[in-house]
Design a protein around this motif. Sequence first.
Motif, PDB file in Angstrom:
ATOM      1  N   LYS A   1       9.057   7.146  -5.364  1.00  0.00           N
ATOM      2  CA  LYS A   1       9.279   7.028  -3.917  1.00  0.00           C
ATOM      3  C   LYS A   1       7.958   6.893  -3.170  1.00  0.00           C
ATOM      4  CE  LYS A   1      11.443   6.991  -0.064  1.00  0.00           C
ATOM      5  NZ  LYS A   1      10.899   5.753   0.426  1.00  0.00           N
ATOM      6  N   GLU A   2       7.784   5.776  -2.519  1.00  0.00           N
ATOM      7  CA  GLU A   2       6.573   5.508  -1.747  1.00  0.00           C
ATOM      8  C   GLU A   2       6.418   6.500  -0.599  1.00  0.00           C
ATOM      9  OE1 GLU A   2       3.323   4.405  -1.674  1.00  0.00           O
ATOM     10  OE2 GLU A   2       4.282   2.681  -2.617  1.00  0.00           O
TER      11      GLU A   2
ATOM     12  N   GLY B   1       3.986   8.951  -4.024  1.00  0.00           N
ATOM     13  CA  GLY B   1       3.437   7.771  -3.370  1.00  0.00           C
ATOM     14  C   GLY B   1       2.609   6.940  -4.332  1.00  0.00           C
ATOM     15  N   VAL B   2       2.785   5.633  -4.272  1.00  0.00           N
ATOM     16  CA  VAL B   2       2.072   4.732  -5.177  1.00  0.00           C
ATOM     17  C   VAL B   2       0.965   3.990  -4.427  1.00  0.00           C
ATOM     18  CG1 VAL B   2       2.321   2.768  -6.756  1.00  0.00           C
ATOM     19  CG2 VAL B   2       4.139   4.474  -6.591  1.00  0.00           C
ATOM     20  N   LEU B   3       1.292   3.422  -3.290  1.00  0.00           N
ATOM     21  CA  LEU B   3       0.317   2.679  -2.496  1.00  0.00           C
ATOM     22  C   LEU B   3      -0.109   3.438  -1.245  1.00  0.00           C
ATOM     23  CD1 LEU B   3       1.900  -0.884  -2.714  1.00  0.00           C
ATOM     24  CD2 LEU B   3       0.021   0.054  -4.079  1.00  0.00           C
ATOM     25  N   SER B   4       0.768   4.325  -0.751  1.00  0.00           N
ATOM     26  CA  SER B   4       0.426   5.058   0.462  1.00  0.00           C
ATOM     27  C   SER B   4       1.025   6.458   0.448  1.00  0.00           C
ATOM     28  CB  SER B   4       0.916   4.302   1.703  1.00  0.00           C
ATOM     29  OG  SER B   4       2.331   4.327   1.772  1.00  0.00           O
TER      30      SER B   4
ATOM     31  N   ARG C   1       0.620   6.865   7.839  1.00  0.00           N
ATOM     32  CA  ARG C   1       0.307   6.691   6.415  1.00  0.00           C
ATOM     33  C   ARG C   1      -1.115   6.182   6.236  1.00  0.00           C
ATOM     34  NH1 ARG C   1       5.366   4.514   2.869  1.00  0.00           N
ATOM     35  NH2 ARG C   1       6.983   5.743   3.872  1.00  0.00           N
TER      36      ARG C   1
ATOM     37  N   ARG D   1      -2.475   7.600  -3.459  1.00  0.00           N
ATOM     38  CA  ARG D   1      -1.455   7.933  -4.440  1.00  0.00           C
ATOM     39  C   ARG D   1      -1.099   9.412  -4.323  1.00  0.00           C
ATOM     40  NH1 ARG D   1      -3.805   3.614  -6.449  1.00  0.00           N
ATOM     41  NH2 ARG D   1      -2.866   2.387  -8.094  1.00  0.00           N
TER      42      ARG D   1
ATOM     43  N   THR E   1       1.944  10.582  -9.238  1.00  0.00           N
ATOM     44  CA  THR E   1       1.525   9.219  -9.557  1.00  0.00           C
ATOM     45  C   THR E   1       0.138   9.219 -10.168  1.00  0.00           C
ATOM     46  OG1 THR E   1       2.918   8.232  -7.868  1.00  0.00           O
ATOM     47  CG2 THR E   1       1.012   6.951  -8.565  1.00  0.00           C
TER      48      THR E   1
ATOM     49  N   GLY F   1       6.148   1.530  -6.882  1.00  0.00           N
ATOM     50  CA  GLY F   1       6.947   2.052  -5.777  1.00  0.00           C
ATOM     51  C   GLY F   1       8.301   1.372  -5.743  1.00  0.00           C
TER      52      GLY F   1
ATOM     53  N   ASP G   1       9.619  -0.404  -3.635  1.00  0.00           N
ATOM     54  CA  ASP G   1       9.598  -1.758  -3.073  1.00  0.00           C
ATOM     55  C   ASP G   1       9.008  -2.782  -4.036  1.00  0.00           C
ATOM     56  OD1 ASP G   1      10.733  -0.868  -0.687  1.00  0.00           O
ATOM     57  OD2 ASP G   1       8.780  -0.414   0.194  1.00  0.00           O
TER      58      ASP G   1
END
Length: 164
Positions: free
Chosen positions: A108-109, A115-118, A128, A132, A136, A148, A150
Amino acid sequence: MDRILVSACLMGRKVRFDGGAKTSSDACLAAWRAEGRLVPFCPEVEGGLAIPRPAAEIEGGAGGAAVLAGDARVLAADGSDVTAAFLAGAREALAAARSAGARLAVLKEGSPSCGVLSIYDGTFGGRRTPGRGVTTALLELNGIRVFGEDHIAEAAAYLRTLET
């Protein structure tokens, strides 16, 4: 068959801080679920946090690697330090992935765990910042590729490279 660690909230489990879920309707996730590939997991709950619980963010938006290194804490909106629970949950997630033979995860982002990117910036202001989550960061340090929710198409493409 490769297994995939997945955030339990994406599978409809009501494990989020507010007692809710963030159920994904992604067709690829549904197919993987039908194939028995998914390993649903919530590091925050497995780390010992209650449902519901106060929202938590990594101080200063420092990111999961800083928490793992002991350079940042995870703080709840009520001011309590929940770093130990986030670290325990990350270790449990890594153990679950290893036990299942998972070499990738879909998480889940935005979450301070997943979080993966944010992630949220630590001010509890809804902003945000790139970074990570704790889980993660630990999974990636141990060779497990994380995507994530998405970016499931990218996860599917990566899965195909693992199975060739």
